[in-house]
Write an enzyme that holds these catalytic residues in place. Structure first.
Site, PDB file in Angstrom:
ATOM      1  N   ASP A  66      85.557  29.150 -45.542  1.00  0.00           N
ATOM      2  CA  ASP A  66      84.710  28.066 -45.863  1.00  0.00           C
ATOM      3  C   ASP A  66      85.163  27.350 -47.234  1.00  0.00           C
ATOM      4  O   ASP A  66      84.360  26.502 -47.660  1.00  0.00           O
ATOM      5  CB  ASP A  66      83.249  28.099 -45.349  1.00  0.00           C
ATOM      6  CG  ASP A  66      82.480  29.658 -46.146  1.00  0.00           C
ATOM      7  OD1 ASP A  66      83.324  30.577 -46.361  1.00  0.00           O
ATOM      8  OD2 ASP A  66      81.532  29.419 -46.584  1.00  0.00           O
ATOM      9  N   HIS A 149      79.600  38.932 -54.658  1.00  0.00           N
ATOM     10  CA  HIS A 149      79.478  38.496 -53.150  1.00  0.00           C
ATOM     11  C   HIS A 149      80.728  39.298 -52.269  1.00  0.00           C
ATOM     12  O   HIS A 149      80.385  39.741 -51.112  1.00  0.00           O
ATOM     13  CB  HIS A 149      80.177  37.002 -53.072  1.00  0.00           C
ATOM     14  CG  HIS A 149      80.321  36.558 -51.934  1.00  0.00           C
ATOM     15  ND1 HIS A 149      79.233  36.476 -50.892  1.00  0.00           N
ATOM     16  CD2 HIS A 149      81.246  35.762 -51.233  1.00  0.00           C
ATOM     17  CE1 HIS A 149      79.738  35.831 -49.657  1.00  0.00           C
ATOM     18  NE2 HIS A 149      80.980  35.340 -49.888  1.00  0.00           N
TER      19      HIS A 149
HETATM   20 ZN   LIG Z   1      80.407  30.388 -48.390  1.00  0.00          ZN
END
Ligand SMILES: [Zn+2]
Length: 257
Positions: A66, A149
């Site tokens: 994404d 992340h």
């Molecule tokens: Zn993302």
């Protein structure tokens, strides 16, 4: 005056009406600087009148689809316009910044099998993102800060970054995707004019609490998770908790810095 054009504002969900994966362009000094390249970003930009040939650099936060799914299309569309319409790029080269070189190499390899071995009348230079200043010209300075992340393997560098962007006398922090707001501490502690924040992994109320306690002048949600996507009216109510004011942007929005 520098501007930010938001091309895609969705997180990594299934396809959604009117909303593409994350990507935005900062226009400064007549050039365009791309941050993340979610699918369809170049199509959206071109059809809304943004000149793809003004690209100077592309900064990818991390290799999730994404955030990078539209990079191949961006490179393909630029070359198509240059070769088909016999136009020139505004810059001599396109600088690509990525924390994972293999994903760019895969994209480039695929492009070489499309047309003309993907030979271009300009250079495409790729750079591995690591902590520190990654790019600086007369219009913009970009500093990378790793975040948590993505897990990294032993001996491998960090794979996910947030960016501090300085343009037109303003400080803009782009979260990319972060494990927690604590990942952003070092980027905002000296203050920033804009925090461009994802909500794929965070509740609006937690982000509001973080922003309220720090010298952040403006909060803009740019990469929406389901809390926003599933109920916009409720999200607009929740962002009222942000004392300095917050905004939820849509694909096609532009702000002036
Ligand atoms: Zn993302």
């Amino acid at each position: 005056m520098a501007k930010i054009h938001f091309l895609g504002t969705c997180s990594g969900t299934e396809p959604m009406e009117g909303r593409n994966h994350v990507s935005f362009v900062i226009n400064a000094g007549g050039f365009n600087y791309w941050f993340d390249a979610g699918e369809n970003c170049s199509r959206s930009a071109y059809l809304s009148g943004i000149d793809l040939l003004k690209v100077k650099a592309v900064f990818i936060s991390h290799p999730h689809y994404d955030h990078i799914g539209g990079l191949m299309g961006l490179m393909w569309n630029i070359r198509k316009i240059v070769t088909y319409f016999r136009k020139s790029l505004a810059s001599e080269s396109i600088e690509i910044f990525t924390p994972k070189m293999e994903s760019w190499e895969g994209i480039y390899k695929t492009l070489q099998y499309t047309e003309g071995n993907f030979v271009c009348p300009y250079k495409i230079n790729s750079h591995l993102v690591r902590d520190g200043v990654v790019f600086e010209d007369e219009n913009i300075k970009v500093t990378a800060f790793h975040n948590h992340h993505l897990q990294t393997e032993e001996g491998e560098g960090w794979l996910s970054y947030s960016y501090l962007i300085e343009a037109d006398g303003k400080k803009i922090v782009f979260s990319g995707d972060v494990k927690s707001t604590a990942d952003l501490e070092a980027l905002v502690s000296d203050g920033c004019d804009y925090l461009l924040m994802e909500t794929g992994h965070h509740k609006i109320s937690d982000v509001a609490e973080f922003v309220n306690a720090r010298p952040i002048k403006s909060l803009i949600f740019v990469h929406h998770g389901l809390e926003i996507l599933n109920d916009f009216p409720a999200a607009y109510e929740k962002i009222k908790a942000v004392k300095v004011g917050a905004k939820i942007v849509d694909d096609g929005d532009t702000i002036e810095l």
